[in-house]
Write a protein that holds these residues in place. Sequence first.
Motif, PDB file in Angstrom:
ATOM      1  N   PRO A 203       0.809  -1.228   0.000  1.00 45.92           N
ATOM      2  CA  PRO A 203       0.000   0.000   0.000  1.00 45.92           C
ATOM      3  C   PRO A 203       0.837   1.270   0.000  1.00 45.92           C
ATOM      4  N   ASP A 204       2.128   1.171   0.356  1.00 44.71           N
ATOM      5  CA  ASP A 204       2.964   2.366   0.409  1.00 44.71           C
ATOM      6  C   ASP A 204       3.903   2.465  -0.788  1.00 44.71           C
ATOM      7  N   SER A 205       3.617   1.729  -1.848  1.00 40.43           N
ATOM      8  CA  SER A 205       4.493   1.757  -3.019  1.00 40.43           C
ATOM      9  C   SER A 205       4.122   2.906  -3.960  1.00 40.43           C
ATOM     10  N   ILE A 206       4.993   3.152  -4.926  1.00 34.80           N
ATOM     11  CA  ILE A 206       4.733   4.122  -5.983  1.00 34.80           C
ATOM     12  C   ILE A 206       4.307   3.339  -7.225  1.00 34.80           C
ATOM     13  N   TRP A 207       3.078   3.574  -7.671  1.00 37.21           N
ATOM     14  CA  TRP A 207       2.532   2.836  -8.813  1.00 37.21           C
ATOM     15  C   TRP A 207       2.515   3.771 -10.020  1.00 37.21           C
ATOM     16  N   VAL A 208       3.192   3.380 -11.089  1.00 36.75           N
ATOM     17  CA  VAL A 208       3.328   4.222 -12.278  1.00 36.75           C
ATOM     18  C   VAL A 208       2.631   3.548 -13.448  1.00 36.75           C
ATOM     19  N   THR A 209       1.584   4.182 -13.960  1.00 30.70           N
ATOM     20  CA  THR A 209       0.848   3.661 -15.096  1.00 30.70           C
ATOM     21  C   THR A 209       1.332   4.345 -16.369  1.00 30.70           C
TER      22      THR A 209
ATOM     23  N   ARG B 192      26.150  15.960  -3.422  1.00 30.71           N
ATOM     24  CA  ARG B 192      25.789  16.419  -2.082  1.00 30.71           C
ATOM     25  C   ARG B 192      24.543  17.287  -2.123  1.00 30.71           C
ATOM     26  N   LYS B 193      24.280  17.899  -3.253  1.00 30.80           N
ATOM     27  CA  LYS B 193      23.136  18.805  -3.374  1.00 30.80           C
ATOM     28  C   LYS B 193      22.164  18.208  -4.387  1.00 30.80           C
ATOM     29  N   TRP B 194      21.556  17.158  -3.998  1.00 30.65           N
ATOM     30  CA  TRP B 194      20.612  16.449  -4.848  1.00 30.65           C
ATOM     31  C   TRP B 194      19.623  15.773  -3.925  1.00 30.65           C
ATOM     32  N   ALA B 195      18.704  15.005  -4.490  1.00 28.81           N
ATOM     33  CA  ALA B 195      17.742  14.293  -3.658  1.00 28.81           C
ATOM     34  C   ALA B 195      18.348  12.980  -3.195  1.00 28.81           C
ATOM     35  N   HIS B 196      18.527  12.821  -1.900  1.00 35.77           N
ATOM     36  CA  HIS B 196      19.054  11.581  -1.326  1.00 35.77           C
ATOM     37  C   HIS B 196      17.948  10.916  -0.521  1.00 35.77           C
ATOM     38  N   PHE B 197      17.821   9.632  -0.694  1.00 41.68           N
ATOM     39  CA  PHE B 197      16.725   8.917  -0.078  1.00 41.68           C
ATOM     40  C   PHE B 197      17.242   7.848   0.878  1.00 41.68           C
ATOM     41  N   ASN B 198      16.686   7.831   2.079  1.00 43.17           N
ATOM     42  CA  ASN B 198      17.002   6.776   3.034  1.00 43.17           C
ATOM     43  C   ASN B 198      15.865   5.762   3.013  1.00 43.17           C
ATOM     44  N   VAL B 199      16.203   4.510   2.765  1.00 43.81           N
ATOM     45  CA  VAL B 199      15.181   3.493   2.557  1.00 43.81           C
ATOM     46  C   VAL B 199      15.263   2.430   3.644  1.00 43.81           C
ATOM     47  N   LEU B 200      14.130   2.118   4.227  1.00 41.21           N
ATOM     48  CA  LEU B 200      14.053   1.005   5.168  1.00 41.21           C
ATOM     49  C   LEU B 200      13.607  -0.234   4.407  1.00 41.21           C
ATOM     50  N   PRO B 201      14.216  -1.372   4.648  1.00 40.73           N
ATOM     51  CA  PRO B 201      13.872  -2.586   3.905  1.00 40.73           C
ATOM     52  C   PRO B 201      12.376  -2.871   3.935  1.00 40.73           C
ATOM     53  N   ARG B 202      11.794  -3.113   2.733  1.00 40.83           N
ATOM     54  CA  ARG B 202      10.417  -3.545   2.542  1.00 40.83           C
ATOM     55  C   ARG B 202       9.395  -2.553   3.068  1.00 40.83           C
ATOM     56  N   SER B 203       9.802  -1.322   3.284  1.00 41.68           N
ATOM     57  CA  SER B 203       8.823  -0.360   3.792  1.00 41.68           C
ATOM     58  C   SER B 203       8.760   0.903   2.946  1.00 41.68           C
ATOM     59  N   GLY B 204       9.431   0.901   1.800  1.00 44.02           N
ATOM     60  CA  GLY B 204       9.406   2.088   0.964  1.00 44.02           C
ATOM     61  C   GLY B 204      10.366   3.137   1.468  1.00 44.02           C
ATOM     62  N   VAL B 205      10.269   4.298   0.890  1.00 37.96           N
ATOM     63  CA  VAL B 205      11.162   5.396   1.264  1.00 37.96           C
ATOM     64  C   VAL B 205      10.688   6.019   2.562  1.00 37.96           C
ATOM     65  N   SER B 206      11.566   6.067   3.533  1.00 41.78           N
ATOM     66  CA  SER B 206      11.168   6.567   4.845  1.00 41.78           C
ATOM     67  C   SER B 206      11.390   8.069   4.989  1.00 41.78           C
ATOM     68  N   SER B 207      12.345   8.607   4.253  1.00 42.82           N
ATOM     69  CA  SER B 207      12.572  10.053   4.329  1.00 42.82           C
ATOM     70  C   SER B 207      13.272  10.516   3.072  1.00 42.82           C
ATOM     71  N   ALA B 208      13.068  11.776   2.744  1.00 38.53           N
ATOM     72  CA  ALA B 208      13.717  12.352   1.566  1.00 38.53           C
ATOM     73  C   ALA B 208      14.272  13.724   1.941  1.00 38.53           C
ATOM     74  N   HIS B 209      15.502  13.995   1.554  1.00 40.66           N
ATOM     75  CA  HIS B 209      16.143  15.268   1.875  1.00 40.66           C
ATOM     76  C   HIS B 209      16.517  15.953   0.564  1.00 40.66           C
ATOM     77  N   MET B 210      15.883  17.050   0.271  1.00 41.12           N
ATOM     78  CA  MET B 210      16.125  17.736  -0.988  1.00 41.12           C
ATOM     79  C   MET B 210      17.156  18.836  -0.801  1.00 41.12           C
ATOM     80  N   TRP B 211      18.185  18.805  -1.640  1.00 37.36           N
ATOM     81  CA  TRP B 211      19.174  19.853  -1.697  1.00 37.36           C
ATOM     82  C   TRP B 211      19.796  20.152  -0.317  1.00 37.36           C
ATOM     83  N   ALA B 212      20.096  19.094   0.399  1.00 33.58           N
ATOM     84  CA  ALA B 212      20.633  19.259   1.744  1.00 33.58           C
ATOM     85  C   ALA B 212      22.084  18.798   1.793  1.00 33.58           C
ATOM     86  N   GLU B 213      22.922  19.551   2.485  1.00 30.67           N
ATOM     87  CA  GLU B 213      24.311  19.144   2.673  1.00 30.67           C
ATOM     88  C   GLU B 213      24.348  17.900   3.537  1.00 30.67           C
ATOM     89  N   GLU B 214      25.245  16.979   3.187  1.00 32.36           N
ATOM     90  CA  GLU B 214      25.395  15.780   3.996  1.00 32.36           C
ATOM     91  C   GLU B 214      26.355  16.064   5.144  1.00 32.36           C
TER      92      GLU B 214
END
Length: 304
Positions: free
Chosen positions: A57-63, A282-304
Amino acid sequence: MSGSGPLIDGVTVLDLAALPATAMAAQLLVDVGARSATSLEEADIVLATGPRNGGRPDSIWVTVTPFGSTGPRSSWRASDLGVMASSGNLYCTGDPDRAPVRCAGNAAYAHSGSETAFAVLTALASGRRPVDVDVSMQEVVLVANMGAAGRYFRGGNRGRRLGANIGRTREIWPTKDGWVSFGLRGGKARVPSLDTMARLIDEPALTSRDWTKWDPNKATDDELREVEGYVGDWFARHTTAELYDIACETNIMLAPVNSPRELYASAQLAAREFFDDEGVPRKWAHFNVLPRSGVSSAHMWAEE
């Protein structure tokens, strides 16, 4: 298969559609770090030709369909050729006294594949779940026509087939260490670039030419080869970076063909501290992913 890119490491993608466009989109996502999923339950991203049916239910579905999943043409079927025709692209491709001519290769699939991958990245970056993305191949190719169809309603110009309008001259040129794009074409917009290029090359056969009258479609084969020879030799004596610097200084309509090497060496990206010491953006969209749960957080244009 698994990706080596850092952008969406850990995200899984499943191609249910098995179309050229979705296969290309899946491969592009793998190239930036995704992994291929083996089931709906595992997939963070599902590429399909119909509405959401099963999966997490938390997936991204692309038609991905020829004319979108809603609207008066949503039930219509079309191949690459049908999409190219319905977008208006075929109307202006070919010779004026003959029938329209399709583009070489599966152009509609190529356009749709890259735009589908971009749509997925946009959905990932949104942080919303679940997300349903609707890609219309016809709309994608229509946009690639650079707004020509929309301008009809303002000016009434339907366009026309012009034949080999730019087909006789070269566009991509080898340099000392790579490639550049430069159109050796006529027309008012090209005259300043051609005049400047002639002065830089400093060859009488070029500097003595009246570029306001240059028409590659009417030039003889020998004349074209002569001009291309001087321009090509000049490009081959310079690196891609040198030519780009010259273009920035003189406003020549020239562009580098960027491979990863050119991107990593970009002075503009270096000034913006775009990459870290390991070459990861370093200045792009980086995604932290939890296994089998989809993307848990997204950081846009943020310094690491």
